[in-house]
Design a protein around this motif. Structure first.
Motif, mmCIF file in Angstrom:
data_model
loop_
_atom_site.group_PDB
_atom_site.id
_atom_site.type_symbol
_atom_site.label_atom_id
_atom_site.label_comp_id
_atom_site.label_asym_id
_atom_site.label_seq_id
_atom_site.Cartn_x
_atom_site.Cartn_y
_atom_site.Cartn_z
ATOM 1 N N ARG A 255 0.821 -1.201 0.000
ATOM 2 C CA ARG A 255 0.000 0.000 0.000
ATOM 3 C C ARG A 255 0.856 1.253 0.000
ATOM 4 N N ASP A 256 1.927 1.236 0.781
ATOM 5 C CA ASP A 256 2.801 2.406 0.823
ATOM 6 C C ASP A 256 3.449 2.666 -0.533
ATOM 7 N N ARG A 257 3.863 1.600 -1.198
ATOM 8 C CA ARG A 257 4.496 1.781 -2.515
ATOM 9 C C ARG A 257 3.496 2.291 -3.542
ATOM 10 N N ARG A 261 3.551 5.957 -5.463
ATOM 11 C CA ARG A 261 3.551 6.057 -6.926
ATOM 12 C C ARG A 261 2.297 6.740 -7.455
ATOM 13 N N PHE A 262 1.181 6.484 -6.784
ATOM 14 C CA PHE A 262 -0.081 7.095 -7.198
ATOM 15 C C PHE A 262 -0.687 7.816 -5.998
ATOM 16 N N PRO A 267 -4.880 5.946 0.299
ATOM 17 C CA PRO A 267 -5.863 6.162 1.361
ATOM 18 C C PRO A 267 -5.354 7.157 2.375
ATOM 19 N N VAL A 268 -6.257 7.961 2.928
ATOM 20 C CA VAL A 268 -5.901 8.959 3.924
ATOM 21 C C VAL A 268 -5.904 8.312 5.289
#
Length: 335
Positions: A255-257, A261-262, A267-268
């Motif tokens: 998720r972090d990657r 990248r996007f 998610p906040v």
């Protein structure tokens, strides 16, 4: 200001997005769909599955632990036990498991994510077992081995036919040779542990203990699983529990990657730390912070109360906002 402390940024906990129902439902549906499709794809050769089933039965007889034989005879001879057991086998895992998931999501949000990951990981491990070890259940063995298919015997009482617990006419959409491990027992054990650990009512916690035991009785009595299938189901859930945290860390890393990248679709996260770790004592302000009109009103009211009580007004209460700062800048002779 001695009491003003700034904590190092590295000590602040890393906030993660809270699970949302609109993301959880598609995720769970995707995993269950992949599991169901995988069961069908994992259909092995029938003769191989029968050989595996007979090997398990021979091992149990050697160890004198073939409890499925007396339990199956009990359910076959007593419809008052056999019919409810068939209903339990055909329905409970579809009802209890989602109910426990929803309960955790709504009432025990702090444990929900790990519990959900535990369940999904164990389910995928069970799918690997079906693929590597297709196993014929006791009910599909030849009659000379002493088993009766209670689902077929009492099929007129329920919605199922003669092909496992599938509704009539849908038996071809199931893999009847996916007996090892028993995920009926595995899912029931997952439910039972979570209900026992996080339930508050003692009767509810007692149900958490009873549910996996009843499920184990049902799957063997209906001749759908061997005892060793049930043991393997419990072992799969244990392995899934051990792998839950590593799987969550992997998911967080992915998720972090993706977020890096996007960034627009990242998610906040909801940060539980206020002021990024800054702490002040009661009544103290951060340097440079402006005093609101409400603070000035409170200070004036405090000064009036001191005067009416005959006390010396406090300097910080009587002085208007900004007076302290001005006094500090004034010459010493005028202070």
């Amino acid at each position: 200001m001695e009491s003003f402390r700034m904590q190092p940024a590295s000590t602040a906990p890393v906030a993660r997005p809270r699970p949302r129902w609109w993301t959880e439902l598609p995720l769970l549906a995707l995993v269950y769909g992949a599991y169901s499709a995988g069961r069908l794809v994992a259909r092995g050769d029938v003769s191989t599955a029968v050989d595996h089933g007979l090997s398990i039965l021979r091992l149990e007889k050697t160890l004198h632990i073939n409890l499925e034989h007396p339990l199956n005879r009990l359910l076959t001879a007593h419809p008052s036990i056999g019919i409810p057991s068939d209903f339990a086998y055909a329905s409970l895992h579809y009802l209890v498991t989602p109910v426990v998931l929803v309960w955790l999501f709504r009432r025990r949000r702090e444990v929900y994510r790990r519990a959900r990951t535990w369940l999904m990981t164990s389910t995928m491990l069970g799918l690997i077992g079906f693929t590597l070890l297709p196993t014929c259940p006791p009910r599909l063995l030849e009659a000379r081995h002493g088993f009766v298919d209670t689902m077929a015997q009492y099929s007129s009482y329920g919605w199922w036919g003669t092909e496992a617990s599938a509704p009539r006419g849908m038996g071809g959409m199931t893999n009847q040779y996916a007996a090892m491990p028993s995920l009926h027992v595995g899912w029931a054990l997952w439910c039972g542990i979570l209900i026992w650990r996080h339930g508050k009512n003692p009767y509810v916690r007692a149900l958490g203990v009873a549910y996996p035991l009843i499920t184990t009785f049902v799957v063997m009595g209906t001749a759908n699983h061997y005892l060793l299938d049930a043991v393997a189901g419990a072992a799969v859930m244990g392995l899934g529990a051990l792998l839950a945290r590593p799987v969550m860390r992997l998911a967080d890393r992915i998720r972090d990657r993706v977020g890096a990248r996007f960034p627009r679709i990242a998610p906040v996260a909801e940060s539980p730390v206020v002021s990024a770790g800054c702490k002040t004592s009661a009544g103290e302000r951060i340097p440079g912070q402006r005093t609101t009109s409400a603070d000035s009103t409170d200070a004036a009211a405090s000064a009036d109360a001191d005067a009416s009580a005959g006390r010396v007004p406090r300097a910080d209460a009587a002085a208007p906002a900004g007076a302290g700062a001005a006094g500090d800048d004034a010459p010493a002779a005028t202070r």
